[in-house]
Design an enzyme around this catalytic site. Structure first.
Site, short mmCIF file in Angstrom:
data_model
loop_
_atom_site.label_atom_id
_atom_site.label_comp_id
_atom_site.label_asym_id
_atom_site.label_seq_id
_atom_site.Cartn_x
_atom_site.Cartn_y
_atom_site.Cartn_z
N HIS A 186 -17.52 3.45 -16.59
CA HIS A 186 -17.02 4.08 -17.70
C HIS A 186 -18.02 3.64 -18.88
O HIS A 186 -18.39 2.75 -19.15
CB HIS A 186 -15.65 3.76 -18.16
CG HIS A 186 -14.81 4.58 -17.08
ND1 HIS A 186 -13.89 3.66 -16.58
CD2 HIS A 186 -14.79 5.60 -16.43
CE1 HIS A 186 -13.23 4.81 -15.63
NE2 HIS A 186 -13.78 6.12 -15.74
N PHE B 187 -0.28 6.46 -9.93
CA PHE B 187 -1.46 6.16 -10.44
C PHE B 187 -2.56 5.62 -9.43
O PHE B 187 -3.77 5.84 -9.78
CB PHE B 187 -1.67 5.18 -11.69
CG PHE B 187 -0.54 5.47 -12.86
CD1 PHE B 187 -1.16 6.08 -13.98
CD2 PHE B 187 0.67 5.11 -12.74
CE1 PHE B 187 -0.42 6.26 -14.93
CE2 PHE B 187 1.47 5.56 -13.92
CZ PHE B 187 0.87 6.25 -15.07
N TYR C 180 -14.06 13.39 -5.15
CA TYR C 180 -12.99 12.83 -5.94
C TYR C 180 -12.14 13.87 -6.77
O TYR C 180 -10.86 13.87 -6.42
CB TYR C 180 -13.44 12.00 -7.05
CG TYR C 180 -12.47 11.51 -8.01
CD1 TYR C 180 -11.23 10.77 -7.80
CD2 TYR C 180 -12.65 11.96 -9.59
CE1 TYR C 180 -10.46 10.60 -8.73
CE2 TYR C 180 -11.90 11.49 -10.52
CZ TYR C 180 -10.73 10.95 -10.02
OH TYR C 180 -9.75 10.71 -10.91
N ASP D 254 0.85 -1.08 -0.11
CA ASP D 254 -0.04 0.14 -0.02
C ASP D 254 0.78 1.38 0.08
O ASP D 254 1.76 1.41 0.60
CB ASP D 254 -0.78 0.03 1.35
CG ASP D 254 -2.01 0.91 1.08
OD1 ASP D 254 -3.22 0.52 1.01
OD2 ASP D 254 -1.82 2.28 1.22
P1 NAD Z 1 -7.17 1.76 -11.62
O1 NAD Z 1 -8.01 1.49 -10.49
O2 NAD Z 1 -7.39 0.81 -12.68
O3 NAD Z 1 -5.61 2.00 -11.13
C1 NAD Z 1 -5.19 2.31 -9.93
C2 NAD Z 1 -4.34 1.51 -9.46
O4 NAD Z 1 -3.99 1.81 -7.94
C3 NAD Z 1 -4.82 0.05 -9.19
O5 NAD Z 1 -3.95 -1.26 -9.55
C4 NAD Z 1 -5.15 -0.12 -7.67
O6 NAD Z 1 -4.66 -1.71 -7.10
C5 NAD Z 1 -3.92 0.68 -7.12
N1 NAD Z 1 -4.08 1.37 -5.87
C6 NAD Z 1 -5.05 2.15 -5.32
N2 NAD Z 1 -4.98 2.45 -4.06
C7 NAD Z 1 -3.69 1.93 -3.57
C8 NAD Z 1 -2.94 2.01 -2.33
N3 NAD Z 1 -3.37 2.84 -1.56
N4 NAD Z 1 -1.83 1.61 -2.37
C9 NAD Z 1 -1.28 0.85 -3.69
N5 NAD Z 1 -1.97 0.62 -4.74
C10 NAD Z 1 -3.20 1.42 -4.70
O7 NAD Z 1 -7.37 3.24 -12.09
P2 NAD Z 1 -7.05 3.84 -13.87
O8 NAD Z 1 -8.42 4.05 -14.58
O9 NAD Z 1 -6.05 3.05 -14.45
O10 NAD Z 1 -6.60 5.22 -13.16
C11 NAD Z 1 -5.37 5.78 -12.88
C12 NAD Z 1 -5.29 7.17 -12.28
O11 NAD Z 1 -5.68 7.80 -13.17
C13 NAD Z 1 -5.97 7.27 -11.00
O12 NAD Z 1 -5.32 7.99 -10.26
C14 NAD Z 1 -7.21 7.98 -11.66
O13 NAD Z 1 -7.86 9.10 -10.64
C15 NAD Z 1 -6.53 8.78 -12.71
N6 NAD Z 1 -7.53 9.13 -13.88
C16 NAD Z 1 -8.28 8.02 -14.47
C17 NAD Z 1 -9.16 8.32 -15.47
C18 NAD Z 1 -9.68 7.55 -16.47
O14 NAD Z 1 -10.47 7.68 -17.50
N7 NAD Z 1 -9.59 6.09 -16.21
C19 NAD Z 1 -9.46 9.75 -15.81
C20 NAD Z 1 -8.88 10.80 -15.05
C21 NAD Z 1 -7.85 10.41 -14.12
N1 UDP Z 2 -22.53 7.45 -19.37
C1 UDP Z 2 -23.62 6.74 -19.82
N2 UDP Z 2 -24.07 5.58 -19.71
C2 UDP Z 2 -22.95 4.72 -18.97
C3 UDP Z 2 -21.79 5.55 -18.56
C4 UDP Z 2 -21.58 6.70 -18.88
O1 UDP Z 2 -24.72 7.20 -20.47
O2 UDP Z 2 -23.28 3.67 -18.56
C5 UDP Z 2 -22.30 8.88 -19.86
C6 UDP Z 2 -21.99 9.65 -18.66
O3 UDP Z 2 -23.18 10.25 -18.05
C7 UDP Z 2 -21.27 10.70 -19.22
C8 UDP Z 2 -20.19 9.98 -20.20
O4 UDP Z 2 -20.88 8.77 -20.62
O5 UDP Z 2 -21.91 11.84 -19.72
C9 UDP Z 2 -18.92 9.77 -19.85
O6 UDP Z 2 -19.15 9.10 -18.60
P1 UDP Z 2 -17.78 8.24 -17.88
O7 UDP Z 2 -18.05 7.57 -16.83
O8 UDP Z 2 -17.35 7.28 -19.12
O9 UDP Z 2 -16.75 9.29 -17.83
P2 UDP Z 2 -16.61 10.69 -16.91
O10 UDP Z 2 -16.77 11.72 -18.08
O11 UDP Z 2 -18.01 10.82 -16.19
O12 UDP Z 2 -15.09 10.62 -16.10
#
Ligand code: NAD
Ligand code: UDP
Length: 335
Positions: free
Chosen positions: A195, A77, A145, A55
């Site tokens: 998503h 991440f 968040y 962690d």
């Molecule tokens: P994810 O949940 O797939 O990956 C996060 C990883 O961090 C996981 O493997 C989890 O086990 C690990 N983790 C979480 N808390 C932990 C801790 N306390 N100690 C050790 N490991 C820990 O998420 P993701 O979609 O790959 O996103 C990665 C980062 O990008 C996140 O910080 C998220 O907020 C940011 N982000 C993601 C998106 C997106 O569209 N997916 C968009 C904007 C920002």
């Molecule tokens: N959305 C949707 N149905 C779903 C998931 C998402 O209509 O099952 C819509 C959501 O309201 C947003 C867009 O798709 O307008 C993108 O959502 P997502 O959760 O992928 O990403 P966000 O922009 O919220 O980070």
């Protein structure tokens, strides 16, 4: 000598794609992940990648890991990242996100590591007045968040400004990450999945029930929300470039990362139909709380400063890569 990068959260969706790219770019990698959300399978079989299960709030284990692998930089991440859950349990988000970042920065300080790339988000902007969001658009998160991510950005700023500090950081504000690796067998597998694109794939496959379209009465061309979907490999390239830029110039910076094109929920459904040649079963549903109508990035700064350019700006391209992963793994890493 190859440089070593500690990738905290490297077994997650975005992290695992960046790990593969770092290896391609001749770095050694230590993935540090509790596996509380991520998947060990996403990083197996890669040369020059070590794994430590732990962690990020465990300072002793971080110290041991820093001493053993001597990384020059950290990519961070780890986070909890579900907007709805953050509203219900904000302290969980402050604990893991802010607490995790404090713990990691303190361990970096104790071990003389100066460089960090941090995963920030478009959610720090809340519901901005402009449709195209640049780095200096006012930040006004609408949920815990986004608030925790902004708090970490501010903390990085002040920690790097302190007179005794040698810390440098890059905050990358991702818009909507999507797609999967073109050659490695890795992709998006969140539980629960909130998503849009993976939920569209699941609806097509019949594994997630019918898709819910959250609202079609927004002030957008077709009434559904518009987002900037960025291919995970383009995001990954931005990390590799940001890391090199930060170390080479000994500078800090913040960058918005999107492909600059907005796609509505209905655009995504239309593209999925074209690419997969399958129907997308969906129902209209009420608006999801906290969804801004339009979020699109201005990524001019990342282009001019980092020399980064997204290569996958068509929705069909992004959907095709997500579809390959979901077809091979309908139940994610369990398959
Ligand atoms: P994810 O949940 O797939 O990956 C996060 C990883 O961090 C996981 O493997 C989890 O086990 C690990 N983790 C979480 N808390 C932990 C801790 N306390 N100690 C050790 N490991 C820990 O998420 P993701 O979609 O790959 O996103 C990665 C980062 O990008 C996140 O910080 C998220 O907020 C940011 N982000 C993601 C998106 C997106 O569209 N997916 C968009 C904007 C920002
Ligand atoms: N959305 C949707 N149905 C779903 C998931 C998402 O209509 O099952 C819509 C959501 O309201 C947003 C867009 O798709 O307008 C993108 O959502 P997502 O959760 O992928 O990403 P966000 O922009 O919220 O980070």
């Amino acid at each position: 000598d190859q440089q070593t990068i500690l990738v905290a959260g490297g077994a997650g969706y975005i992290g695992s794609h960046v790990v593969a790219d770092l290896v391609e770019n001749k770095y050694n990698v230590v993935v540090y992940d509790s596996l509380y959300k991520g998947h060990k399978q996403s990083i197996v079989g890669l040369k020059n990648v070590a794994f430590v299960k732990g962690d990020v709030r465990d300072g002793d284990l971080l110290d041991k890991t820093f001493k053993r692998f001597e990384p020059v930089a950290v990519m961070h991440f780890c986070a909890d990242s579900l907007v709805g859950e953050s509203v219900i349990d904000p302290l969980k988000y402050y604990d893991n996100n802010v607490g995790g970042a404090i713990s990691l920065l303190q361990a970096m300080g104790r071990n003389g590591v100066d460089y960090i790339v941090f995963s920030s988000t478009a959610a720090i902007f809340g519901d901005p007045e402009v449709d195209i969001i640049s780095e200096d658009t006012p930040k006004a998160p609408k949920n815990p968040y986004g608030e925790t991510k902004l708090a970490i950005e501010r903390m990085l700023h002040w920690a790097s400004e302190s007179p005794s500090s040698t810390l440098k950081y890059v905050a990358l504000r991702y818009f909507n990450a999507a797609g999967a690796h073109p050659t490695r067998d890795i992709g998006e597998d969140h539980s629960p999945e909130t998503h849009l694109i993976p939920n569209v794939m699941k609806a097509i496959q019949g594994s997630g029930g019918r898709l819910k379209v959250f609202g079609n009465d927004y002030q957008t061309p077709d009434g559904t929300c518009v987002r900037d979907y960025i291919h995970v490999m383009d995001l990954s390239q931005a990390h590799v470039k940001a890391l090199a830029w930060m170390i080479h110039n000994d500078l800090s910076g913040q960058f918005n990362l999107g492909n600059g094109n907005g796609f509505s929920v209905m655009d995504v459904i239309g593209s999925a139909k074209t690419v997969t040649q399958r129907e997308v079963p969906y129902d209209l549903a009420p608006r999801r709380a906290g969804d801004p109508p339009t979020l699109v990035a201005n990524s001019v700064k990342a282009k001019s400063v980092l020399g980064w350019r997204p290569e996958h700006d068509s929705m069909d391209d992004i959907i095709a890569s997500a579809w390959r992963w979901h077809q091979a793994h309908p139940a994610g890493y369990k398959d």
